[in-house]
Design a protein around this motif. Structure first.
Motif, PDB file in Angstrom:
ATOM      1  N   PRO A 141       0.517  -1.801   0.162  1.00  0.00           N
ATOM      2  CA  PRO A 141       0.631   0.007  -0.082  1.00  0.00           C
ATOM      3  C   PRO A 141       0.771   1.824   0.075  1.00  0.00           C
ATOM      4  CG  PRO A 141      -1.049  -1.456   1.392  1.00  0.00           C
ATOM      5  CD  PRO A 141       0.361  -1.956   1.030  1.00  0.00           C
ATOM      6  N   GLY A 142       1.994   1.414   0.645  1.00  0.00           N
ATOM      7  CA  GLY A 142       2.625   2.597   0.910  1.00  0.00           C
ATOM      8  C   GLY A 142       4.047   3.134  -0.304  1.00  0.00           C
ATOM      9  N   GLY A 143       3.889   1.585  -0.974  1.00  0.00           N
ATOM     10  CA  GLY A 143       4.333   2.010  -2.700  1.00  0.00           C
ATOM     11  C   GLY A 143       3.165   2.601  -3.391  1.00  0.00           C
ATOM     12  N   ALA A 144       2.230   1.851  -3.230  1.00  0.00           N
ATOM     13  CA  ALA A 144       1.609   2.764  -4.521  1.00  0.00           C
ATOM     14  C   ALA A 144       0.308   3.940  -3.452  1.00  0.00           C
ATOM     15  CB  ALA A 144       0.426   1.967  -4.490  1.00  0.00           C
ATOM     16  N   GLY A 145       1.343   4.536  -2.346  1.00  0.00           N
ATOM     17  CA  GLY A 145       0.461   5.668  -1.804  1.00  0.00           C
ATOM     18  C   GLY A 145      -0.925   5.813  -1.366  1.00  0.00           C
ATOM     19  N   VAL A 146      -1.153   4.707  -0.704  1.00  0.00           N
ATOM     20  CA  VAL A 146      -2.436   4.438   0.116  1.00  0.00           C
ATOM     21  C   VAL A 146      -2.481   3.695   1.366  1.00  0.00           C
ATOM     22  CG1 VAL A 146      -3.514   4.700  -2.506  1.00  0.00           C
ATOM     23  CG2 VAL A 146      -3.274   2.097  -0.944  1.00  0.00           C
ATOM     24  N   THR A 147      -3.358   3.666   1.818  1.00  0.00           N
ATOM     25  CA  THR A 147      -3.273   3.746   3.141  1.00  0.00           C
ATOM     26  C   THR A 147      -4.123   2.306   3.823  1.00  0.00           C
ATOM     27  OG1 THR A 147      -1.932   4.896   4.660  1.00  0.00           O
ATOM     28  CG2 THR A 147      -3.418   3.880   6.258  1.00  0.00           C
ATOM     29  N   VAL A 148      -4.781   0.842   4.221  1.00  0.00           N
ATOM     30  CA  VAL A 148      -5.450   0.313   4.344  1.00  0.00           C
ATOM     31  C   VAL A 148      -5.775  -0.025   5.674  1.00  0.00           C
ATOM     32  CG1 VAL A 148      -6.354  -1.878   3.727  1.00  0.00           C
ATOM     33  CG2 VAL A 148      -4.491  -0.709   1.849  1.00  0.00           C
ATOM     34  N   VAL A 149      -6.924   0.449   6.230  1.00  0.00           N
ATOM     35  CA  VAL A 149      -7.574   0.269   7.239  1.00  0.00           C
ATOM     36  C   VAL A 149      -8.830  -1.219   7.290  1.00  0.00           C
ATOM     37  CG1 VAL A 149      -8.785   0.838   9.458  1.00  0.00           C
ATOM     38  CG2 VAL A 149      -7.665   2.673   7.290  1.00  0.00           C
ATOM     39  N   ASP A 150      -7.800  -1.854   7.559  1.00  0.00           N
ATOM     40  CA  ASP A 150      -8.030  -3.499   7.600  1.00  0.00           C
ATOM     41  C   ASP A 150      -9.110  -3.466   8.557  1.00  0.00           C
ATOM     42  OD1 ASP A 150      -8.172  -6.088   7.338  1.00  0.00           O
ATOM     43  OD2 ASP A 150      -6.347  -7.046   7.301  1.00  0.00           O
ATOM     44  N   LEU A 151     -10.291  -4.104   8.529  1.00  0.00           N
ATOM     45  CA  LEU A 151     -11.397  -4.436   9.457  1.00  0.00           C
ATOM     46  C   LEU A 151     -12.121  -6.119   9.275  1.00  0.00           C
ATOM     47  CD1 LEU A 151     -13.543  -1.371   8.509  1.00  0.00           C
ATOM     48  CD2 LEU A 151     -12.037  -1.543  10.750  1.00  0.00           C
ATOM     49  N   ASP A 152     -11.835  -6.426  10.464  1.00  0.00           N
ATOM     50  CA  ASP A 152     -11.065  -7.765  10.869  1.00  0.00           C
ATOM     51  C   ASP A 152     -13.224  -8.848  11.435  1.00  0.00           C
ATOM     52  OD1 ASP A 152     -10.184 -10.385  10.003  1.00  0.00           O
ATOM     53  OD2 ASP A 152      -9.093 -10.707  12.120  1.00  0.00           O
ATOM     54  N   ASN A 153     -13.525  -7.968  11.500  1.00  0.00           N
ATOM     55  CA  ASN A 153     -14.783  -8.600  12.220  1.00  0.00           C
ATOM     56  C   ASN A 153     -15.954  -7.526  11.868  1.00  0.00           C
ATOM     57  OD1 ASN A 153     -14.776  -7.235  14.335  1.00  0.00           O
ATOM     58  ND2 ASN A 153     -12.764  -7.974  14.797  1.00  0.00           N
ATOM     59  N   PRO A 154     -16.803  -7.735  12.403  1.00  0.00           N
ATOM     60  CA  PRO A 154     -18.273  -7.327  11.682  1.00  0.00           C
ATOM     61  C   PRO A 154     -18.164  -6.179  12.890  1.00  0.00           C
ATOM     62  CG  PRO A 154     -19.039  -9.021  11.715  1.00  0.00           C
ATOM     63  CD  PRO A 154     -18.011  -9.237  12.205  1.00  0.00           C
ATOM     64  N   ALA A 155     -18.096  -6.035  14.232  1.00  0.00           N
ATOM     65  CA  ALA A 155     -17.715  -5.089  14.877  1.00  0.00           C
ATOM     66  C   ALA A 155     -16.638  -3.723  14.655  1.00  0.00           C
ATOM     67  CB  ALA A 155     -17.066  -5.985  16.567  1.00  0.00           C
ATOM     68  N   ALA A 156     -15.400  -4.400  14.086  1.00  0.00           N
ATOM     69  CA  ALA A 156     -14.657  -3.739  13.791  1.00  0.00           C
ATOM     70  C   ALA A 156     -15.206  -2.698  12.560  1.00  0.00           C
ATOM     71  CB  ALA A 156     -13.274  -3.458  12.977  1.00  0.00           C
ATOM     72  N   ILE A 157     -15.850  -2.862  12.164  1.00  0.00           N
ATOM     73  CA  ILE A 157     -16.879  -2.601  10.460  1.00  0.00           C
ATOM     74  C   ILE A 157     -17.436  -1.486  11.355  1.00  0.00           C
ATOM     75  CG2 ILE A 157     -18.192  -2.491   9.225  1.00  0.00           C
ATOM     76  CD1 ILE A 157     -17.085  -5.149   7.977  1.00  0.00           C
ATOM     77  N   ALA A 158     -18.583  -2.111  12.046  1.00  0.00           N
ATOM     78  CA  ALA A 158     -19.294  -1.043  13.272  1.00  0.00           C
ATOM     79  C   ALA A 158     -18.913   0.153  13.672  1.00  0.00           C
ATOM     80  CB  ALA A 158     -20.157  -1.519  13.888  1.00  0.00           C
ATOM     81  N   TRP A 159     -17.297  -0.179  13.936  1.00  0.00           N
ATOM     82  CA  TRP A 159     -16.537   1.879  14.700  1.00  0.00           C
ATOM     83  C   TRP A 159     -16.059   1.819  13.749  1.00  0.00           C
ATOM     84  CZ3 TRP A 159     -11.971   1.917  13.364  1.00  0.00           C
ATOM     85  CH2 TRP A 159     -11.467   3.059  14.273  1.00  0.00           C
ATOM     86  N   ALA A 160     -15.703   1.353  12.631  1.00  0.00           N
ATOM     87  CA  ALA A 160     -15.452   2.470  11.898  1.00  0.00           C
ATOM     88  C   ALA A 160     -17.075   3.510  10.877  1.00  0.00           C
ATOM     89  CB  ALA A 160     -15.164   1.547  10.524  1.00  0.00           C
ATOM     90  N   ARG A 161     -17.708   2.456  11.068  1.00  0.00           N
ATOM     91  CA  ARG A 161     -18.997   3.297   9.902  1.00  0.00           C
ATOM     92  C   ARG A 161     -18.888   4.584  11.206  1.00  0.00           C
ATOM     93  NH1 ARG A 161     -22.080  -1.946   8.489  1.00  0.00           N
ATOM     94  NH2 ARG A 161     -20.758  -1.908   6.247  1.00  0.00           N
ATOM     95  N   ALA A 162     -18.734   4.231  12.201  1.00  0.00           N
ATOM     96  CA  ALA A 162     -19.282   5.310  13.161  1.00  0.00           C
ATOM     97  C   ALA A 162     -18.233   6.869  12.837  1.00  0.00           C
ATOM     98  CB  ALA A 162     -19.878   4.690  14.642  1.00  0.00           C
ATOM     99  N   GLN A 163     -16.681   5.862  13.109  1.00  0.00           N
ATOM    100  CA  GLN A 163     -15.734   7.199  13.310  1.00  0.00           C
ATOM    101  C   GLN A 163     -15.337   7.342  12.701  1.00  0.00           C
ATOM    102  OE1 GLN A 163     -15.377   8.102  16.838  1.00  0.00           O
ATOM    103  NE2 GLN A 163     -16.662   7.038  16.815  1.00  0.00           N
TER     104      GLN A 163
END
Length: 301
Positions: free
Chosen positions: A102-124
């Protein structure tokens, strides 16, 4: 007399993983093969157990002295002649997927590994380009930062010096890397109890006369600083490091239109001192403030 038809060498299609890697490389995304289990192929015998010094120190992607894919994410490359080289052929034929840096492509990946993490990301977090994964989602932002695993339950940051599995282009408009994501790698889980400890750091004082390129008056600057310091001091139980990042970024953004210098280093020292006074380890505090100032200064770049 009929002439015999000359024999033609049969052409075999490249492995699907290689085809994908070449497409990624054409778009400036460094790629490399992944074996079963979504893992990179092991280092070559000459580099086993870091005998080679790890190319060295694993700072950049691209070709190294090893002919085969070696050193995990650092083997990622955009060079077609490397990707299609005979030394890489065996790995492509055994590949179970494609990794990219990702860094070589100029991006950052936030890897969300479960439904709870996805819910947190959608809220924050602000919605961005989203790629579904086996168990969760990859949220991809434009910009590079430090990688870190386990920044919160089910959340990893993959950017500089780490790889991600290519799972498609995803959907949604890719946004610039936001401060809440950058703060994930500098915040401490809890602020250690102060136990009555007072910061031993010298309190730097912002000097209007030294800030010769600042367009703001002293009252404006000190009001903004005190606002940030108050927010840091209010997080004595937890999160003071994150608040220090936010306070530093807020102050830096206020001065993006100034020709400078604006004395931001002195303002940053006051934020560090406030964070340390409520129990934030000084290394955390300095990293958070430095990242906040850098992020704020680049907000309008």
């Amino acid at each position: 007399m009929t002439q015999p038809t000359p024999l033609r060498r049969a052409r075999t299609a490249p492995p699907e993983a290689l085809r994908i890697a070449l497409e990624l490389a054409a778009h400036g995304v460094p790629a490399f093969p992944l074996r079963a289990g979504k893992r990179p192929f092991g280092n070559c015998p000459d580099c086993k157990n870091s005998a080679c010094g790890d190319r060295p120190h694993m700072k950049h992607t691209g070709p190294c002295q090893c002919p085969a894919p070696c050193h995990g994410w650092a083997a990622a490359t955009t060079a077609p002649h490397v990707l299609t080289s005979p030394a890489w052929a065996a790995a492509w034929h055994r590949a179970h997927g494609v990794g990219y840096h990702p860094g070589g492509a100029g991006v950052t990946v936030v890897d969300l590994d479960n439904p709870a993490a996805i819910a947190w990301a959608r809220a924050q977090l602000p919605a961005t380009r989203i790629v579904p994964t086996t168990r969760g989602e990859h949220w991809i932002y434009r910009g590079v930062m430090r990688s870190a695993n386990g920044v919160r339950p089910g959340v990893d940051i993959k950017s500089h010096m780490q790889y991600a599995r290519w799972l498609g282009t995803g959907t949604g408009r890719m946004l610039e890397l936001p401060p809440p994501v950058r703060a994930l790698t500098v915040k401490e889980d809890t602020t250690p109890a102060t136990g009555g400890v007072v910061s031993s750091l010298p309190r730097a004082v912002w000097d209007r006369h030294a800030a010769t390129g600042c367009r703001h008056n002293e009252r404006f600057v000190r009001t903004g600083l005190e606002r940030g310091l108050t927010l840091v001091r209010a997080r004595a139980e937890s999160g003071a490091g994150s608040q220090a990042f936010g306070a530093a970024r807020f102050l830096a953004v206020q001065h993006t239109a100034c020709p400078g210098p604006c004395g931001l280093a002195a303002l940053g020292e006051e934020i560090v001192a406030a964070a340390v006074a409520v129990g934030v380890p000084e290394a955390y505090a300095r990293r958070a403030v430095a990242n906040g100032l850098n992020t704020g200064q680049g907000a309008t770049a």
